[in-house]
Design a protein around this motif. Structure first.
Motif: not given
Length: 350
Positions: A294-295, A300-307, A338-343
């Motif tokens: 799970p993540r 952050r700053d208009g972009r998404v990151e997986a945690v 629907l999200l991808v890293e640094d999107m």
């Protein structure tokens, strides 16, 4: 001459129309996402789902193989100890018993002959008409006949036991939660044909997330107003390899008749406050699992990151997780698949 000028004029009009129809190239705007703020978990309570099980669940099987001739019960039926549930076709078993009886009769006759021969030769040896070595041979023959007779008697007992095993009896009172045997089916010894949930105590089977220690006590909710106390009876010796969960069985301290086998109940367990430190609450929709655990997706700053996070517990709408988060972090609450890293994304109004 006019015939040549007219096609040239029409071609010029077509080319000018094609140039006007091509739209200007524009960059695609980042999509909007709904976010929520991560909050620190202040609850020292763990909510999980549990399944009602019987204290003893016995797979029922024949001790001998054969073809099922009769099925007398159905799934969900209450049965009493000693009640006949299934019967096998006994013709081969009956023939086996008759053959064992014949072997025993032959062994009895051989033993009687050996005893008589030994008695006659003992009289002859007393009158010095035969040697001691000859008498010893007759004594050994009698012992051999006795041994063969004992073996034949044991085989007859086994054959009669097998004939009795052709009827499958309920070992205790209870309810059949599953029946798989059917008339005409050929079964092997030990092949389960039914599952008996024995009468008596009822338990709640709960799977705890990896890293969480099952508490000794808890409570389950039955309906809206009834709460049943739980007491830990056993914990699995290892974490499940696939689900990475730890199975625990809790005895339900309440009337067993009020519990339906297989029903799913909500259970709550008090956890030490030290365990709640470093835990956060996020919506269930924020969790995303793509085969690597799970993540959540932090903005952050208009972009998404997986945690990566560890799920500690869930309820109807939220989940308690552990991970490298901080109170106030914004995470995507819906549409995480629907999200991808640094999107690049745009946040909806808070």
């Amino acid at each position: 001459m006019r015939l040549f000028v007219l096609p040239l004029i029409l071609g010029a009009f077509v080319l000018s129309g094609c140039e006007r129809s091509v739209p200007p190239v524009q960059d695609k705007a980042p999509p909007f996402v709904k976010t929520v703020a991560v909050t620190a978990s202040t609850e020292g309570q763990l909510g999980l789902s549990g399944t009602v099980r019987a204290r003893v669940e016995t797979p029922l099987a024949f001790q001998v193989g054969g073809r099922i001739a009769e099925r007398r019960v159905d799934a969900g039926q209450q049965v009493a100890a000693g009640q006949v549930l299934f019967e096998l076709d006994k013709r081969d078993l009956e023939q086996g018993a008759r053959a064992a009886e014949a072997d025993l009769a032959a062994a009895d006759a051989a033993l009687a002959t050996a005893v008589a021969d030994l008695a006659r030769n003992r009289q002859l040896q007393e009158q010095s008409f035969t040697s001691a070595q000859a008498l010893e041979r007759f004594e050994l023959a009698r012992r051999e006949a006795q041994t063969r007779r004992d073996a034949a008697a044991a085989r007859l007992a086994q054959a009669r036991n097998a004939l009795g095993y052709g009827r499958l009896l309920a070992p205790a009172d209870g309810v059949l939660i599953d029946v798989t045997g059917e008339p005409g089916q050929v079964v092997a010894p030990g092949q389960a044909v039914a599952m008996l949930a024995q009468a008596g105590e009822r338990e709640l089977e709960v799977y705890f997330p990896e890293g969480a220690q099952p508490p000794q006590d808890g409570e389950a909710t039955l309906g809206e107003d009834v709460t049943l106390a739980l007491r830990l009876r056993e914990t699995a010796g290892a974490v499940d390899r696939q689900g990475r969960t730890l199975r625990a069985r809790y005895t339900v301290l309440g009337p067993p008749d009020a519990l339906v086998l297989g029903a799913v109940l909500r259970a709550r367990f008090d956890t030490p406050l030290a365990e709640a430190e470093g835990e956060f609450v996020v919506p269930l929709g924020a969790l995303n699992d793509r085969g690597q655990g799970p993540r959540v997706w932090r903005l952050r700053d208009g972009r998404v990151e997986a945690v990566a996070v560890t799920v500690v517990g869930t309820d109807g709408e939220a989940a308690r997780v552990r991970g490298p988060l901080a109170a106030g972090d914004r995470v995507v609450a819906l549409g995480t698949h629907l999200l991808v890293e640094d999107m690049a994304v745009r946040e909806l109004g808070r």
